[in-house]
Design a protein around this motif. Sequence first.
Motif, short mmCIF file in Angstrom:
data_model
loop_
_atom_site.label_atom_id
_atom_site.label_comp_id
_atom_site.label_asym_id
_atom_site.label_seq_id
_atom_site.Cartn_x
_atom_site.Cartn_y
_atom_site.Cartn_z
N HIS A 141 0.86 -1.18 0.00
CA HIS A 141 0.00 0.00 0.00
C HIS A 141 0.89 1.24 0.00
CE1 HIS A 141 -3.32 2.71 1.20
NE2 HIS A 141 -2.33 3.35 1.81
N THR A 142 0.49 2.26 -0.78
CA THR A 142 1.19 3.54 -0.74
C THR A 142 0.16 4.66 -0.70
OG1 THR A 142 1.30 3.76 -3.17
CG2 THR A 142 3.16 2.67 -2.07
N GLY A 143 0.58 5.80 -0.15
CA GLY A 143 -0.25 7.00 -0.14
C GLY A 143 -1.35 6.98 0.91
N GLN A 144 -2.31 7.89 0.70
CA GLN A 144 -3.46 8.02 1.59
C GLN A 144 -4.18 6.69 1.74
OE1 GLN A 144 -5.01 10.02 3.51
NE2 GLN A 144 -7.21 9.82 3.31
N THR A 145 -4.76 6.45 2.91
CA THR A 145 -5.56 5.25 3.11
C THR A 145 -6.94 5.62 3.63
OG1 THR A 145 -5.72 3.12 4.25
CG2 THR A 145 -4.61 4.89 5.44
N GLY A 146 -7.94 4.89 3.14
CA GLY A 146 -9.29 5.07 3.65
C GLY A 146 -9.50 4.40 4.98
N ILE A 147 -8.57 3.54 5.39
CA ILE A 147 -8.68 2.87 6.69
C ILE A 147 -8.36 3.88 7.79
CG2 ILE A 147 -7.90 0.94 8.10
CD1 ILE A 147 -9.31 0.16 5.49
N GLY A 148 -9.34 4.16 8.64
CA GLY A 148 -9.17 5.14 9.70
C GLY A 148 -9.51 6.55 9.30
N ALA A 149 -9.83 6.78 8.03
CA ALA A 149 -10.11 8.13 7.55
C ALA A 149 -11.33 8.72 8.26
CB ALA A 149 -10.34 8.13 6.04
N GLY A 150 -11.18 9.96 8.72
CA GLY A 150 -12.28 10.66 9.37
C GLY A 150 -12.41 10.39 10.85
N LEU A 151 -11.62 9.47 11.39
CA LEU A 151 -11.66 9.17 12.82
C LEU A 151 -10.65 10.04 13.58
CD1 LEU A 151 -11.87 5.26 12.71
CD2 LEU A 151 -13.74 6.89 13.07
N PRO A 152 -10.87 10.29 14.86
CA PRO A 152 -9.89 11.06 15.63
C PRO A 152 -8.50 10.44 15.55
CG PRO A 152 -11.92 10.79 16.89
CD PRO A 152 -12.06 9.91 15.67
N GLY B 215 -7.07 9.56 13.03
CA GLY B 215 -7.03 8.51 12.00
C GLY B 215 -6.92 7.13 12.61
N HIS B 216 -7.47 6.97 13.84
CA HIS B 216 -7.41 5.68 14.55
C HIS B 216 -5.96 5.29 14.85
CE1 HIS B 216 -9.88 2.29 15.92
NE2 HIS B 216 -8.91 1.48 15.53
N GLY B 217 -5.07 6.31 14.91
CA GLY B 217 -3.66 6.05 15.22
C GLY B 217 -2.85 5.59 14.03
N ILE B 218 -3.44 5.51 12.83
CA ILE B 218 -2.74 5.05 11.63
C ILE B 218 -1.94 6.20 11.04
CG2 ILE B 218 -3.09 4.20 9.28
CD1 ILE B 218 -5.58 2.72 10.40
N LYS B 219 -0.66 5.98 10.78
CA LYS B 219 0.25 7.04 10.32
C LYS B 219 0.54 6.88 8.84
CE LYS B 219 2.21 7.41 14.94
NZ LYS B 219 3.40 7.22 15.81
N LEU B 220 0.25 7.94 8.09
CA LEU B 220 0.40 7.90 6.64
C LEU B 220 1.85 7.84 6.20
CD1 LEU B 220 -2.31 10.50 5.52
CD2 LEU B 220 -2.55 8.03 5.81
N ARG B 221 2.77 8.40 6.99
CA ARG B 221 4.17 8.50 6.55
C ARG B 221 4.79 7.14 6.26
NH1 ARG B 221 7.99 7.37 10.47
NH2 ARG B 221 7.21 7.18 12.62
N TYR B 222 4.28 6.08 6.90
CA TYR B 222 4.83 4.75 6.63
C TYR B 222 4.59 4.31 5.19
CZ TYR B 222 5.28 4.03 11.72
OH TYR B 222 5.63 4.13 13.05
#
Length: 288
Positions: A156-167, A169-176
């Motif tokens: 997976h690369t770039g933005q993810t819809g997993i966690g999108a819109g949650l406070p 992002g549900h702790g998910i970090k895009l930089r990875y």
Amino acid sequence: MDIAALDAIDVHVHVEQDSHGCFALDQELMDASAAYFRSGQDRTPTVAAIAEHYRERNTAAVIFTVDATAATGHPALSSEEIADLAAEQADVLIPFGSVDPHAGKASVARARRLVTEHGVRGFKFHPSMQAFEPNDQRHYPLYAAIAELGVPALFHTGQTGIGAGLPGGHGIKLRYSAPMLLDDVAADFPELTIVMAHPSVPWQDEAISIATHKANVYIDLSGWSPKYFPPQLVRAANGLLKHKVLFGSDFPVITPDRWRADFAKLEIKDEVRPLILKENAVRMLGLA
């Protein structure tokens, strides 16, 4: 699998429910993802249902789950079960495995078993969900094993819809999931075929540069309706990367019908369309 008879190969299809009623994501993430993708269809088809969906469309599908147990605490679906069920639908399904990169030597051993004992044809990683930097050399033994096994790795690369819109992002970090982290991996493992999944917004130019520079790197077009593709990605698909770009839907959040209907309206050269829809995937997967 009769490759010649297929119309297309979808290289990015998620299994989100197993035969025991367990789900790939917790309910909060499932709901947030559905809202992000505006997906009203059934989000939890079984492997058999996925096979029938694609068989009706004369299309093959690369299917997988994501093992993010260490990062999320949510039990992963079994890649072994998915692969074994896919073997019963071998006319249309191509199984990829998923191993948790944080498991170290255990993941290396499991990756080998998935290929040699269960017929897995590649591996799926989601660095943001799995919370790891792909170029961390602690994971290099895993890549070495996958390269030795002669199968591709899809990241997976770039933005993810997993966690999108949650406070948070549900702790998910895009930089990875920045593509440039994979440039190190591609350089250090030239024998490893790497697929960068999705239009890599906000790093689309990075992804195009990497795929242009590294012979062993492809881009799949999943996770976005083609009508939203960045213009530089469309230009690259029509030109420099016409042999390196792959059809992927991100089913079930985006159906192959929706993706292909929008792709038909995209300004893609006639001679490039069959490359994207099938021929590039045949080469990437070693199906020729």
